[in-house]
Write a protein that holds these residues in place. Structure first.
Motif, PDB file in Angstrom:
ATOM      1  N   ASN A 349       0.848  -1.196   0.000  1.00 30.47           N
ATOM      2  CA  ASN A 349       0.000   0.000   0.000  1.00 30.47           C
ATOM      3  C   ASN A 349       0.888   1.252   0.000  1.00 30.47           C
ATOM      4  O   ASN A 349       0.997   1.961   1.003  1.00 30.47           O
ATOM      5  CB  ASN A 349      -0.911  -0.034   1.236  1.00 30.47           C
ATOM      6  N   PRO A 350       1.536   1.509  -1.132  1.00 32.68           N
ATOM      7  CA  PRO A 350       2.500   2.631  -1.171  1.00 32.68           C
ATOM      8  C   PRO A 350       1.803   3.979  -1.391  1.00 32.68           C
ATOM      9  O   PRO A 350       2.083   4.697  -2.349  1.00 32.68           O
ATOM     10  CB  PRO A 350       3.375   2.259  -2.376  1.00 32.68           C
ATOM     11  N   HIS A 351       0.877   4.329  -0.486  1.00 30.96           N
ATOM     12  CA  HIS A 351       0.061   5.531  -0.687  1.00 30.96           C
ATOM     13  C   HIS A 351       0.894   6.806  -0.653  1.00 30.96           C
ATOM     14  O   HIS A 351       2.056   6.797  -0.215  1.00 30.96           O
ATOM     15  CB  HIS A 351      -1.065   5.581   0.357  1.00 30.96           C
ATOM     16  N   LEU A 352       0.254   7.882  -1.100  1.00 28.58           N
ATOM     17  CA  LEU A 352       0.937   9.174  -1.204  1.00 28.58           C
ATOM     18  C   LEU A 352       0.563  10.127  -0.070  1.00 28.58           C
ATOM     19  O   LEU A 352       0.898  11.303  -0.137  1.00 28.58           O
ATOM     20  CB  LEU A 352       0.571   9.838  -2.537  1.00 28.58           C
ATOM     21  N   SER A 353      -0.132   9.624   0.943  1.00 27.14           N
ATOM     22  CA  SER A 353      -0.674  10.559   1.944  1.00 27.14           C
ATOM     23  C   SER A 353       0.405  11.325   2.693  1.00 27.14           C
ATOM     24  O   SER A 353       0.150  12.428   3.183  1.00 27.14           O
ATOM     25  CB  SER A 353      -1.585   9.813   2.925  1.00 27.14           C
ATOM     26  N   PHE A 354       1.609  10.774   2.790  1.00 27.19           N
ATOM     27  CA  PHE A 354       2.721  11.501   3.421  1.00 27.19           C
ATOM     28  C   PHE A 354       3.658  12.081   2.358  1.00 27.19           C
ATOM     29  O   PHE A 354       4.775  12.484   2.677  1.00 27.19           O
ATOM     30  CB  PHE A 354       3.531  10.560   4.315  1.00 27.19           C
ATOM     31  N   GLY A 355       3.229  12.137   1.110  1.00 29.53           N
ATOM     32  CA  GLY A 355       4.147  12.465   0.021  1.00 29.53           C
ATOM     33  C   GLY A 355       4.970  11.218  -0.281  1.00 29.53           C
ATOM     34  O   GLY A 355       4.866  10.205   0.433  1.00 29.53           O
ATOM     35  N   ARG A 356       5.769  11.264  -1.334  1.00 29.51           N
ATOM     36  CA  ARG A 356       6.617  10.108  -1.641  1.00 29.51           C
ATOM     37  C   ARG A 356       7.693  10.526  -2.640  1.00 29.51           C
ATOM     38  O   ARG A 356       7.419  11.288  -3.559  1.00 29.51           O
ATOM     39  CB  ARG A 356       5.782   8.967  -2.240  1.00 29.51           C
ATOM     40  N   GLY A 357       8.869  10.004  -2.398  1.00 29.45           N
ATOM     41  CA  GLY A 357       9.921  10.163  -3.407  1.00 29.45           C
ATOM     42  C   GLY A 357      10.840  11.341  -3.154  1.00 29.45           C
ATOM     43  O   GLY A 357      12.000  11.314  -3.520  1.00 29.45           O
ATOM     44  N   GLY A 358      10.332  12.391  -2.522  1.00 28.64           N
ATOM     45  CA  GLY A 358      11.154  13.591  -2.387  1.00 28.64           C
ATOM     46  C   GLY A 358      11.621  13.818  -0.957  1.00 28.64           C
ATOM     47  O   GLY A 358      11.237  13.098  -0.042  1.00 28.64           O
ATOM     48  N   PRO A 359      12.427  14.848  -0.753  1.00 28.67           N
ATOM     49  CA  PRO A 359      13.008  15.104   0.568  1.00 28.67           C
ATOM     50  C   PRO A 359      12.009  15.661   1.574  1.00 28.67           C
ATOM     51  O   PRO A 359      12.312  15.713   2.766  1.00 28.67           O
ATOM     52  CB  PRO A 359      14.096  16.138   0.273  1.00 28.67           C
TER      53      PRO A 359
END
Ligand code: HEM
Length: 414
Positions: A349-359
């Motif tokens: 479940n790689p959701h984006l709710s905390f952001g993803r990929g960036g610093p």
């Protein structure tokens, strides 16, 4: 390319509900699309697919955070006064993040587990015997601010004031929450304060009084750590401290409250998933992630293009606003099987709710997960069934998935 509908900036429409249908259509027909906005804003590029959101989050050189992360188009002077960590690019972002990060590792936040559990118990002891109550007021509002208060060393007596000021800032488009409404009132005189709001100034003032107190008498809280920190031999400036204070109160409180309240709303609407979780405690972690994906407390973050670029066939010009809709990415069919299903066993479940990929990925993610997991765990022990006892009241905003009230009826575990 299809013409995008205007609902993404129609806050009255968001108050009625999240436009999941429009996002599904946009993901299919216009994965990146230009939206006009009313003046003084110029309009924005709207990004709807998961992969593109992650790609832009990673590319801090091409897509900057330094002009802010909301729809607002602040001047350089506005930003200089109210820049928080979230509005910085590397390398200055990296240096400040290094000061804060040790306080938010999984190990560092694990020490709050007992505290979160006892806060939750107290809130539930008061609320559950009522049978019907407002879950936001009684539970979701109570836990996150008290945890934040403990971490930051905020005095208990001021906690309500922090919640109210934080709400007036993050929900600065909802006339029920604030009397100075962004987009309706002339907020020019407040442009140097967080969220262009006089309440931003009040929050700073509260923070400054605490800073003075902690300078006289340092403790083992995060504020004392930040006051002692040096970046390249320099202490943080007064502006840095003001803004450190406002980002934590705003980012760490309302967001977690939304996850808790929207999570319970999801269980009111999907009682089979509540039964499943109650009977299989091994699902607690995956249920926590699914609540976060489903609730998506922060709908978007914005970046600003630093140079001309092409995205999904669209020509982005340097200086253009680019809005990353996490709420759309969280339901992207290319990443999530049956994304419209609320499934407490969903994995991965790689959701984006905390952001993803960036610093900028959420600094408080481990803490927020801990809070959601413990509140769910305590509820599982005590509540056999949730039902809606009235209509939930949504905040008038497209920035968060805020709930002002969530009337629930609970059937206790016998
Ligand atoms: C469910 C709860 C939460 C959600 C959904 C959430 C969401 C987010 C998102 C979407 C971002 C921006 C990510 C990006 O731009 O890549 C962010 C950043 C941030 N969050 Fe959270 N957050 C939550 C809880 C917390 C808590 C509990 C704290 C602190 C106590 C916190 C502190 C921060 C800070 C300081 C940043 C800025 C980090 C940076 O710029 O390096 N958040 N959060």
């Amino acid at each position: 390319m299809a013409t995008p509908p205007t609902a993404l900036t129609d806050l009255d429409a968001w108050e009625r509900g999240v436009p999941y249908g429009s996002f599904a259509r946009l993901r299919r027909e216009a994965p990146v699309a230009w939206f006009d906005e009313d003046r003084p804003n110029r309009g924005f590029w709207s990004v709807h697919r998961y992969a593109t959101i992650v790609e832009i989050s990673r590319d801090t050189a091409g897509f900057s955070s330094a002009t802010g992360v909301s729809f607002e188009e602040p001047t350089a002077e506005d930003m200089a006064a109210r820049r928080t960590i979230i509005d910085m690019d590397p390398p200055s972002h990296t240096k400040l993040r290094k000061v804060l990060a040790p306080s938010f590792t999984p190990r560092a936040v694990a020490v709050y587990e007992h505290f979160v559990r006892s806060l939750t118990s107290v809130a539930l002891d008061e609320a559950l015997p009522l049978g019907e109550f407002d879950f936001v007021g009684h539970v979701a509002r109570e836990v996150p601010i008290r945890v934040l208060g403990r971490i930051m060393g905020l005095p208990d007596g001021n906690l309500n004031e922090f919640v109210e000021l934080g709400d007036k800032l993050i929900a600065n488009t909802d006339p029920e929450v604030t009397d100075v409404v962004w987009g309706r009132d002339d907020t020019d005189e407040f442009r140097l304060y967080p969220f262009r709001s006089p309440y931003g100034k009040q929050l700073w003032d509260l923070g400054r009084a605490l800073v003075q107190d902690r300078l006289r008498q340092p403790g083992d809280d995060l504020l004392s750590t930040v006051l002692a920190a040096e970046i390249e031999g320099q202490k943080l400036t007064e502006v840095d401290l003001d803004n450190f204070f406002s980002i934590l109160v705003i980012a760490g409180n309302e967001t977690t409250r939304i996850a808790l309240a929207q999570g319970v709303l999801a269980f009111c609407e999907h009682p089979d998933q509540w039964d499943r979780l109650r009977h299989d405690p091994g699902l607690l972690n995956s249920a926590t992630e699914e609540v976060l994906r489903w609730s998506c407390p922060t709908h978007f973050m914005r970046r600003t293009a630093t140079h001309d670029a092409e995205l999904q066939g669209c020509r982005i010009a340097a200086g253009d606003k680019v809005v990353l809709w996490y709420v759309s990415g969280n339901r992207d069919e290319e990443v999530f099987a049956e994304p419209q299903l609320f499934d407490v066993g969903r994995s991965p479940n790689p959701h984006l709710s905390f952001g993803r990929g960036g610093p900028h990925m959420c600094l408080g993610a481990h803490l927020a997960r801990l809070e959601v997991r413990i509140v769910l765990d305590e509820l599982c022990k005590r509540v056999a069934r949730f039902a809606l006892a009235g209509a939930p009241a949504r905040t008038r905003t497209n920035f968060t998935n805020g709930l002002k009230r969530l009337p629930v009826a609970v059937e206790p575990v016998r």
